[in-house]
Design an enzyme around this catalytic site. Structure first.
Site, PDB file in Angstrom:
ATOM      1  CG  ASN A  28      32.580  42.681  31.022  1.00  0.00           C
ATOM      2  OD1 ASN A  28      31.676  42.803  30.196  1.00  0.00           O
ATOM      3  ND2 ASN A  28      33.600  41.863  30.856  1.00  0.00           N
ATOM      4  CB  ALA A  29      28.480  46.670  29.256  1.00  0.00           C
ATOM      5  CG  ASP A  87      38.002  36.795  38.578  1.00  0.00           C
ATOM      6  OD1 ASP A  87      38.018  37.964  38.139  1.00  0.00           O
ATOM      7  OD2 ASP A  87      38.994  36.049  38.524  1.00  0.00           O
ATOM      8  CE1 TYR A 175      41.744  35.368  25.130  1.00  0.00           C
ATOM      9  CE2 TYR A 175      40.404  36.655  26.648  1.00  0.00           C
ATOM     10  CZ  TYR A 175      41.639  36.297  26.148  1.00  0.00           C
ATOM     11  OH  TYR A 175      42.776  36.867  26.670  1.00  0.00           O
TER      12      TYR A 175
HETATM   13  P1  IMP Z   1      37.441  39.220  34.766  1.00  0.00           P
HETATM   14  O1  IMP Z   1      36.566  38.128  35.272  1.00  0.00           O
HETATM   15  O2  IMP Z   1      36.792  40.549  34.832  1.00  0.00           O
HETATM   16  O3  IMP Z   1      38.811  39.174  35.364  1.00  0.00           O
HETATM   17  O4  IMP Z   1      37.631  39.008  33.206  1.00  0.00           O
HETATM   18  C1  IMP Z   1      37.821  37.763  32.661  1.00  0.00           C
HETATM   19  C2  IMP Z   1      37.874  37.855  31.169  1.00  0.00           C
HETATM   20  O5  IMP Z   1      37.641  36.522  30.692  1.00  0.00           O
HETATM   21  C3  IMP Z   1      36.804  38.685  30.529  1.00  0.00           C
HETATM   22  O6  IMP Z   1      37.131  40.020  30.403  1.00  0.00           O
HETATM   23  C4  IMP Z   1      36.679  38.011  29.156  1.00  0.00           C
HETATM   24  O7  IMP Z   1      37.629  38.445  28.274  1.00  0.00           O
HETATM   25  C5  IMP Z   1      36.993  36.567  29.472  1.00  0.00           C
HETATM   26  N1  IMP Z   1      35.709  35.890  29.546  1.00  0.00           N
HETATM   27  C6  IMP Z   1      35.035  35.533  30.649  1.00  0.00           C
HETATM   28  N2  IMP Z   1      33.862  34.974  30.332  1.00  0.00           N
HETATM   29  C7  IMP Z   1      33.798  35.012  28.992  1.00  0.00           C
HETATM   30  C8  IMP Z   1      32.808  34.608  28.075  1.00  0.00           C
HETATM   31  O8  IMP Z   1      31.715  34.119  28.394  1.00  0.00           O
HETATM   32  N3  IMP Z   1      33.118  34.802  26.782  1.00  0.00           N
HETATM   33  C9  IMP Z   1      34.279  35.355  26.371  1.00  0.00           C
HETATM   34  N4  IMP Z   1      35.208  35.765  27.175  1.00  0.00           N
HETATM   35  C10 IMP Z   1      34.976  35.589  28.499  1.00  0.00           C
END
Ligand code: IMP
Length: 214
Positions: A28-29, A87, A175
């Site tokens: 995730n960039a 995560d 978000y």
């Molecule tokens: P994962 O940790 O890769 O499973 O992804 C969690 C998801 O939560 C991310 O892809 C975002 O959509 C959301 N998320 C996590 N941190 C943030 C943030 O700081 N701002 C907005 N969305 C977030």
């Protein structure tokens, strides 16, 4: 609350992180950019898993800790370097903590992730709870730091806030446009990135990690 441990696992001795290369186990960039900004001052050279062509593991865990751990352990094992994974997710009080660990899944479409769709789904789920439903929510970030020998440790950070609608702002990712952190009027997506980094859930998890390992 740091370091955190999954239920039933005895606390482990904290291992220090020495200056040098650290793999950021994320494709995730947006996250990699934020993590780089937070680590720059500690002599840590952050390399992303995407730059090393590491595969992205399936997030099969049912907790933030389990998913962070599996990502960090795989990256450390495959690269032979210490690796850091995050995560994270958005937990909405009125939705019993959803989307939580499944925050990214709510954005999935056959053509990739659609964050406007994900934010709309959350808003619709809230609307179904009625006009008096609480709009309180928090972001959680769990950082797992793993070494090639299988040692792993965890740190958690949270940011409390409320959800706004319609989305506002175009900085950041995920978000950000619907989350107004406690004590603020702007959404994460309306803030200067430095301002978000100072108060975000990821910054809180980082502060706990830096305190313990650097
Ligand atoms: P994962 O940790 O890769 O499973 O992804 C969690 C998801 O939560 C991310 O892809 C975002 O959509 C959301 N998320 C996590 N941190 C943030 C943030 O700081 N701002 C907005 N969305 C977030």
């Amino acid at each position: 609350m740091s370091p955190v441990e999954p239920d039933g696992v005895p606390p482990q001795a904290i291992r220090k992180l020495t200056p040098g290369k650290l793999v950021i186990a994320s494709h995730n960039a947006g996250k990699v950019r934020e993590i780089n900004a937070l680590l720059a001052e500690y002599g840590i050279e952050a390399i992303s898993a995407a730059d090393l062509d590491l595969p992205e593991p399936e997030e099969t865990g049912t907790t933030f800790v389990a998913n962070a751990e599996l990502k960090a352990l795989q990256a450390a094992d495959l690269s032979g370097l210490p690796a850091l994974a995050d995560d994270s997710g958005l937990c909405v009080d009125a939705l019993g903590g959803d989307p939580g660990v499944y925050t990214a899944n709510w954005a999935e479409t056959p053509n990739g992730r659609d964050w406007t769709l994900a934010m709309t789904k959350v808003e619709q789920a809230l609307a179904e709870k009625g006009p008096d439903a609480s709009r309180a929510a928090h972001f959680v970030s769990v950082l797992a730091l793993a070494w090639p020998d299988g040692h792993v440790q965890w740190f958690e950070g949270r940011a409390e806030g409320t959800l706004t609608w319609p989305p506002r702002g175009d900085v950041g990712f995920g978000y950000d446009p619907v989350f107004v952190p406690l004590g603020n009027t702007q959404t994460y997506a309306e803030m200067d990135p430095a301002e978000k980094h100072a108060i975000s859930h990821r910054a809180a998890a980082f502060a706990a990690m830096v305190d313990a390992v650097l």
